[in-house]
Design a protein around this motif. Structure first.
Motif, PDB file in Angstrom:
ATOM      1  N   UNK A   1       0.686  -1.070  -0.062  1.00  0.00           N
ATOM      2  CA  UNK A   1       0.119   0.089  -0.077  1.00  0.00           C
ATOM      3  C   UNK A   1       0.831   1.398  -0.033  1.00  0.00           C
ATOM      4  N   UNK A   2       0.587   1.964  -0.863  1.00  0.00           N
ATOM      5  CA  UNK A   2       1.405   3.574  -0.863  1.00  0.00           C
ATOM      6  C   UNK A   2       0.880   4.268   0.159  1.00  0.00           C
ATOM      7  N   UNK A   3       1.758   5.119   0.846  1.00  0.00           N
ATOM      8  CA  UNK A   3       1.403   6.039   1.711  1.00  0.00           C
ATOM      9  C   UNK A   3       1.162   7.373   1.027  1.00  0.00           C
ATOM     10  N   UNK A   4       0.186   8.133   1.559  1.00  0.00           N
ATOM     11  CA  UNK A   4       0.057   9.334   0.840  1.00  0.00           C
ATOM     12  C   UNK A   4       0.912  10.413   1.669  1.00  0.00           C
ATOM     13  N   UNK A   5       1.798  11.188   1.124  1.00  0.00           N
ATOM     14  CA  UNK A   5       2.503  11.961   1.533  1.00  0.00           C
ATOM     15  C   UNK A   5       2.456  13.485   1.133  1.00  0.00           C
ATOM     16  N   UNK A   6       2.538  14.480   1.872  1.00  0.00           N
ATOM     17  CA  UNK A   6       2.374  15.814   1.297  1.00  0.00           C
ATOM     18  C   UNK A   6       3.749  16.629   1.838  1.00  0.00           C
ATOM     19  N   UNK A   7       4.192  17.693   1.224  1.00  0.00           N
ATOM     20  CA  UNK A   7       5.655  18.234   1.561  1.00  0.00           C
ATOM     21  C   UNK A   7       5.203  19.337   2.645  1.00  0.00           C
ATOM     22  N   UNK A   8       6.166  19.764   3.451  1.00  0.00           N
ATOM     23  CA  UNK A   8       5.981  20.619   3.975  1.00  0.00           C
ATOM     24  C   UNK A   8       5.241  22.048   3.347  1.00  0.00           C
ATOM     25  N   UNK A   9       4.433  22.947   4.249  1.00  0.00           N
ATOM     26  CA  UNK A   9       3.461  23.700   3.638  1.00  0.00           C
ATOM     27  C   UNK A   9       2.315  23.336   2.843  1.00  0.00           C
ATOM     28  N   UNK A  21     -11.172  11.623  -3.119  1.00  0.00           N
ATOM     29  CA  UNK A  21     -11.810  13.064  -3.473  1.00  0.00           C
ATOM     30  C   UNK A  21     -10.691  14.122  -3.095  1.00  0.00           C
ATOM     31  N   UNK A  22      -9.756  13.931  -3.131  1.00  0.00           N
ATOM     32  CA  UNK A  22      -8.723  15.149  -2.877  1.00  0.00           C
ATOM     33  C   UNK A  22      -8.948  16.309  -3.666  1.00  0.00           C
ATOM     34  N   UNK A  23      -9.206  15.782  -5.191  1.00  0.00           N
ATOM     35  CA  UNK A  23      -9.274  17.082  -6.006  1.00  0.00           C
ATOM     36  C   UNK A  23     -10.585  17.832  -5.536  1.00  0.00           C
ATOM     37  N   UNK A  24     -11.528  17.423  -4.987  1.00  0.00           N
ATOM     38  CA  UNK A  24     -12.803  18.124  -4.316  1.00  0.00           C
ATOM     39  C   UNK A  24     -12.353  19.226  -3.315  1.00  0.00           C
ATOM     40  N   UNK A  25     -11.339  18.533  -2.487  1.00  0.00           N
ATOM     41  CA  UNK A  25     -10.809  19.451  -1.225  1.00  0.00           C
ATOM     42  C   UNK A  25     -10.150  20.502  -1.771  1.00  0.00           C
ATOM     43  N   UNK A  26      -9.250  20.291  -2.998  1.00  0.00           N
ATOM     44  CA  UNK A  26      -8.404  21.367  -3.456  1.00  0.00           C
ATOM     45  C   UNK A  26      -9.361  22.369  -4.046  1.00  0.00           C
ATOM     46  N   UNK A  27     -10.443  21.955  -4.926  1.00  0.00           N
ATOM     47  CA  UNK A  27     -11.131  22.865  -5.552  1.00  0.00           C
ATOM     48  C   UNK A  27     -11.773  23.785  -4.484  1.00  0.00           C
ATOM     49  N   UNK A 112       0.967  22.089  -8.408  1.00  0.00           N
ATOM     50  CA  UNK A 112       1.911  20.979  -8.592  1.00  0.00           C
ATOM     51  C   UNK A 112       1.292  19.560  -8.745  1.00  0.00           C
ATOM     52  N   UNK A 113       0.616  19.323  -7.549  1.00  0.00           N
ATOM     53  CA  UNK A 113      -0.012  18.105  -7.402  1.00  0.00           C
ATOM     54  C   UNK A 113      -1.178  17.824  -8.488  1.00  0.00           C
ATOM     55  N   UNK A 114      -1.796  18.961  -8.896  1.00  0.00           N
ATOM     56  CA  UNK A 114      -2.980  18.824  -9.590  1.00  0.00           C
ATOM     57  C   UNK A 114      -2.251  18.511 -11.051  1.00  0.00           C
ATOM     58  N   UNK A 115      -1.032  18.963 -11.368  1.00  0.00           N
ATOM     59  CA  UNK A 115      -0.247  18.786 -12.670  1.00  0.00           C
ATOM     60  C   UNK A 115       0.402  17.327 -12.760  1.00  0.00           C
ATOM     61  N   UNK A 116       0.379  16.650 -11.531  1.00  0.00           N
ATOM     62  CA  UNK A 116       0.908  15.335 -11.278  1.00  0.00           C
ATOM     63  C   UNK A 116       2.116  15.003 -10.371  1.00  0.00           C
ATOM     64  N   UNK A 117       2.624  16.096 -10.070  1.00  0.00           N
ATOM     65  CA  UNK A 117       3.627  15.807  -9.061  1.00  0.00           C
ATOM     66  C   UNK A 117       3.169  15.309  -7.734  1.00  0.00           C
ATOM     67  N   UNK A 118       4.038  14.221  -7.560  1.00  0.00           N
ATOM     68  CA  UNK A 118       3.669  13.476  -6.163  1.00  0.00           C
ATOM     69  C   UNK A 118       5.158  13.425  -5.265  1.00  0.00           C
TER      70      UNK A 118
END
Length: 123
Positions: A1-9, A21-27, A112-118
């Protein structure tokens, strides 16, 4: 299972990329920090990556306005307010500049994440 990671900030109100539904929260978050008129543009509502680009430019424009206000504060306000009030205004501009810098980082990371950066966890 892949862990969901976010950068500082990463903004607290936005779920990590690839979470359900991460895109819904982003929108929702992007709309909240954008001018209210953005909600009425169907293209921005259908394409959240475009909304992110618009939001980046909006935040950058606010940063530019803040910088201009800061650079002009002492000269422009000395005729309309006492020195201690001008100092308070300068401090307000500095506080707002710091806040906007953080918001610019957040919105840039979301774009950046919406453009595909992980992101990957680093040790």
């Amino acid at each position: 299972m892949t862990s969901l990671v976010v950068p500082p900030g990463w903004p607290a109100a936005v779920r990590p990329p690839d979470a359900p539904r991460w895109e819904v929260t982003a929108e929702s978050w992007l709309l909240d920090l954008s001018p209210p008129e953005y909600r009425s543009y169907p293209t921005l509502r259908r394409h959240v990556v475009l909304l992110a680009r618009f939001a980046v430019l909006h935040v950058e424009a606010m940063q530019a306005a803040c910088q201009q206000g800061l650079s002009q504060a002492r000269g422009e306000l000395r005729h309309v307010a006492p020195p201690d009030v001008v100092d308070e205004a300068v401090q307000t501009w500095l506080t707002e500049d710091a806040r906007l810098s953080a918001v610019r980082r957040e919105v840039g990371l979301v774009e950046d994440a919406l453009r595909g950066t992980r992101y990957r966890a680093r040790l």
